[in-house]
Design a protein around this motif. Structure first.
Motif, PDB file in Angstrom:
ATOM      1  N   MET A 231       0.976  -1.189  -0.013  1.00  0.00           N
ATOM      2  CA  MET A 231      -0.066   0.031   0.067  1.00  0.00           C
ATOM      3  C   MET A 231       0.913   1.126   0.163  1.00  0.00           C
ATOM      4  SD  MET A 231      -3.205   0.698  -0.203  1.00  0.00           S
ATOM      5  CE  MET A 231      -4.046   2.276  -0.535  1.00  0.00           C
ATOM      6  N   ARG A 232       2.119   1.169   0.826  1.00  0.00           N
ATOM      7  CA  ARG A 232       2.848   2.272   0.793  1.00  0.00           C
ATOM      8  C   ARG A 232       3.474   2.762  -0.353  1.00  0.00           C
ATOM      9  NH1 ARG A 232       7.074   1.350   5.452  1.00  0.00           N
ATOM     10  NH2 ARG A 232       5.145   0.236   6.494  1.00  0.00           N
ATOM     11  N   THR A 233       3.691   1.690  -1.171  1.00  0.00           N
ATOM     12  CA  THR A 233       4.100   1.974  -2.639  1.00  0.00           C
ATOM     13  C   THR A 233       3.092   2.399  -3.528  1.00  0.00           C
ATOM     14  OG1 THR A 233       4.059  -0.461  -3.039  1.00  0.00           O
ATOM     15  CG2 THR A 233       6.144   0.359  -2.606  1.00  0.00           C
ATOM     16  N   ILE A 234       1.965   2.036  -3.274  1.00  0.00           N
ATOM     17  CA  ILE A 234       1.028   2.404  -4.287  1.00  0.00           C
ATOM     18  C   ILE A 234       0.446   3.949  -4.238  1.00  0.00           C
ATOM     19  CG2 ILE A 234      -1.589   1.919  -4.744  1.00  0.00           C
ATOM     20  CD1 ILE A 234       0.251   0.130  -6.127  1.00  0.00           C
ATOM     21  N   LYS A 235       0.706   4.469  -2.853  1.00  0.00           N
ATOM     22  CA  LYS A 235       0.229   5.893  -2.580  1.00  0.00           C
ATOM     23  C   LYS A 235       0.902   6.614  -3.463  1.00  0.00           C
ATOM     24  CE  LYS A 235      -0.430   8.502   1.321  1.00  0.00           C
ATOM     25  NZ  LYS A 235      -0.110   8.991   2.723  1.00  0.00           N
ATOM     26  N   PRO A 236       2.341   6.646  -3.492  1.00  0.00           N
ATOM     27  CA  PRO A 236       2.838   7.739  -4.474  1.00  0.00           C
ATOM     28  C   PRO A 236       2.335   7.568  -5.956  1.00  0.00           C
ATOM     29  CG  PRO A 236       4.411   6.573  -3.172  1.00  0.00           C
ATOM     30  CD  PRO A 236       3.221   5.963  -3.127  1.00  0.00           C
ATOM     31  N   PHE A 237       1.904   6.434  -6.558  1.00  0.00           N
ATOM     32  CA  PHE A 237       1.442   5.896  -7.742  1.00  0.00           C
ATOM     33  C   PHE A 237       0.187   6.774  -8.132  1.00  0.00           C
ATOM     34  CE2 PHE A 237      -1.023   3.484 -10.680  1.00  0.00           C
ATOM     35  CZ  PHE A 237      -0.283   3.293 -11.609  1.00  0.00           C
ATOM     36  N   PHE A 238      -0.661   6.671  -7.143  1.00  0.00           N
ATOM     37  CA  PHE A 238      -2.141   7.305  -7.308  1.00  0.00           C
ATOM     38  C   PHE A 238      -2.010   8.820  -7.123  1.00  0.00           C
ATOM     39  CE2 PHE A 238      -3.805   3.136  -6.135  1.00  0.00           C
ATOM     40  CZ  PHE A 238      -4.493   2.960  -7.320  1.00  0.00           C
ATOM     41  N   ILE A 239      -0.869   9.181  -6.272  1.00  0.00           N
ATOM     42  CA  ILE A 239      -0.778  10.637  -6.054  1.00  0.00           C
ATOM     43  C   ILE A 239      -0.261  11.356  -7.503  1.00  0.00           C
ATOM     44  CG2 ILE A 239       0.848  12.534  -4.911  1.00  0.00           C
ATOM     45  CD1 ILE A 239       0.550  10.882  -2.554  1.00  0.00           C
ATOM     46  N   ALA A 240       0.691  10.376  -8.196  1.00  0.00           N
ATOM     47  CA  ALA A 240       1.134  10.842  -9.464  1.00  0.00           C
ATOM     48  C   ALA A 240       0.040  10.871 -10.638  1.00  0.00           C
ATOM     49  CB  ALA A 240       2.344  10.153  -9.817  1.00  0.00           C
ATOM     50  N   ILE A 241      -0.741   9.875 -10.481  1.00  0.00           N
ATOM     51  CA  ILE A 241      -1.830   9.743 -11.484  1.00  0.00           C
ATOM     52  C   ILE A 241      -2.766  10.735 -11.141  1.00  0.00           C
ATOM     53  CG2 ILE A 241      -3.928   8.457 -12.037  1.00  0.00           C
ATOM     54  CD1 ILE A 241      -1.867   6.993 -13.154  1.00  0.00           C
ATOM     55  N   LEU A 242      -2.830  11.524  -9.924  1.00  0.00           N
ATOM     56  CA  LEU A 242      -3.827  12.419  -9.681  1.00  0.00           C
ATOM     57  C   LEU A 242      -3.380  13.963 -10.151  1.00  0.00           C
ATOM     58  CD1 LEU A 242      -5.291  11.990  -6.027  1.00  0.00           C
ATOM     59  CD2 LEU A 242      -6.494  12.236  -8.133  1.00  0.00           C
ATOM     60  N   ILE A 243      -1.953  13.984  -9.958  1.00  0.00           N
ATOM     61  CA  ILE A 243      -1.425  15.151 -10.396  1.00  0.00           C
ATOM     62  C   ILE A 243      -1.453  15.355 -11.939  1.00  0.00           C
ATOM     63  CG2 ILE A 243       0.853  16.379 -10.872  1.00  0.00           C
ATOM     64  CD1 ILE A 243       1.652  15.166  -7.934  1.00  0.00           C
TER      65      ILE A 243
END
Lengths: 129, 224
Positions: A1-13
């Motif tokens: 989950m910790r690795t997935i969070k930045p992924f979704f942040i980047a997708i959101l940006i």
């Protein structure tokens, strides 16, 4: 989950950037179309010698430009903005002198600049490549 | 503005693809994706910084796009071994069991002079002492000497006979079994299942990293 969070942040940006880019294209398009419409009305009135109508339509276009000046400074090349401002000022003085030939030439230049400004912000193959 | 975004995405993948095609020697110490990011960001940041006529957003927009793309790729790299191979490439064995693999050198465009120079930089002057040399994805050369030429350690002092363990090879990476590496060691899934069972590991998914050397000695790290 910790690795997935930045992924979704980047997708959101990225999604936010896409939306902002799209909204910017739409806004610039609507503003330039509105100003161009006013300038066309103003030109037609100037040719017919109705200077009161011509000045009113020109002022409407100039007011729209001034109201969104800060926004234009954030998204458009500053050189382009300076050129637009001098064209508005030039057309204003020709309207004041009621010189229809020069006024029509000047507002026609403004209309062309506005269509270039709109075109430059649109997403199309020509702009990308 | 949207045009700048699309252009940035295209340029990012274009430069990255180009660097991957250029090979490891050109890359230096950075991974290809890191190098692309460093090159593009420095240039993008410099233009609006120098030219005040250009809105700052014209620089910020592509930089944010690059950082987001880089973040997405790094997470995908972590999750997919195939993608990692595609983006970063695989390490290439240049010397195996003391033999220089000329085909590997040709494919990586690594010359003999460069190999000798790299070895010298690692204090290796005699090629015959090198058991393995691997050209890493960041362009650096890793060298493993034969056991009799390796520096003395307390452990080697205790064992008079030097065991040739060879190069440890990764067989499980982040829960994924690397079949090719397993076969390179002459092992199979049955052997791996037996070893997992011996170490009370329910499946490869429970392993973060497992390496096996020539002596079939295991090193593993459980997934947290």
């Amino acid at each position: 989950m910790r690795t997935i969070k930045p992924f979704f942040i980047a997708i959101l940006i990225l999604a936010a950037l896409f939306t902002a880019g799209f909204m910017n294209g739409q806004t610039i398009g609507q503003l330039s179309d509105g100003m161009d419409e006013q300038l066309q009305l103003s030109r037609a009135a100037a040719v017919e010698g109705r200077w009161e109508d011509a000045t009113e339509a020109f002022s409407a276009a100039n007011d729209t430009w001034k109201a969104h000046e800060a926004y234009f400074h954030v998204v458009i090349d500053h050189k382009e903005i300076d050129e637009m401002e001098s064209l508005f000022s030039e057309a204003g003085s020709y309207a004041h002198q009621q010189d229809s030939n020069r006024y029509c030439t000047s507002t026609a230049c403004l209309s062309v600049r506005l269509s270039h400004m709109k075109e430059a912000q649109q997403m199309n193959w020509k702009n990308i490549f | 503005m949207l045009t700048a975004l699309i252009r940035t995405i295209i340029l990012y993948f274009l430069i990255m693809g180009g660097l991957r095609l250029m090979g490891k020697r050109q890359i230096g110490e950075l991974e290809p994706s890191e190098l692309v990011l460093a090159l593009l960001i420095s240039d993008l940041a410099a233009v609006p910084m120098q030219d005040f006529g250009i809105p700052l957003f014209n620089g910020i927009f592509p930089i944010l796009t690059l950082l987001s793309l880089s973040m997405i790729l790094s997470v995908l790299n972590l999750k997919s071994i195939r993608l990692r191979t595609l983006i970063c490439g695989n390490p290439t064995v240049i010397i195996q069991e003391g033999h220089i693999l000329q085909k590997a050198m040709r494919s990586t465009r690594f010359t003999v002079d460069e190999l000798i120079e790299e070895l010298r930089q690692q204090n290796v002057v005699d090629l015959s002492t090198v058991q393995y040399a691997i050209l890493e994805t960041n362009g650096q050369l890793s060298v493993l000497l034969y056991p009799e030429h390796q520096p003395l350690t307390p452990k080697t002092l205790q064992n008079k006979k030097l065991a040739d363990a060879g190069l440890p090879i990764t067989v499980i990476s982040d829960g994924h079994v690397l079949e090719r590496n397993l076969h390179t060691l002459g092992l199979d899934r049955i052997w791996l299942s037996r070893k997992l069972e011996e170490n009370n590991l329910p499946s490869p998914k429970a392993v973060f990293l497992m390496t096996v050397d020539k002596q079939h000695q295991l090193y593993f790290l459980k997934k947290e």
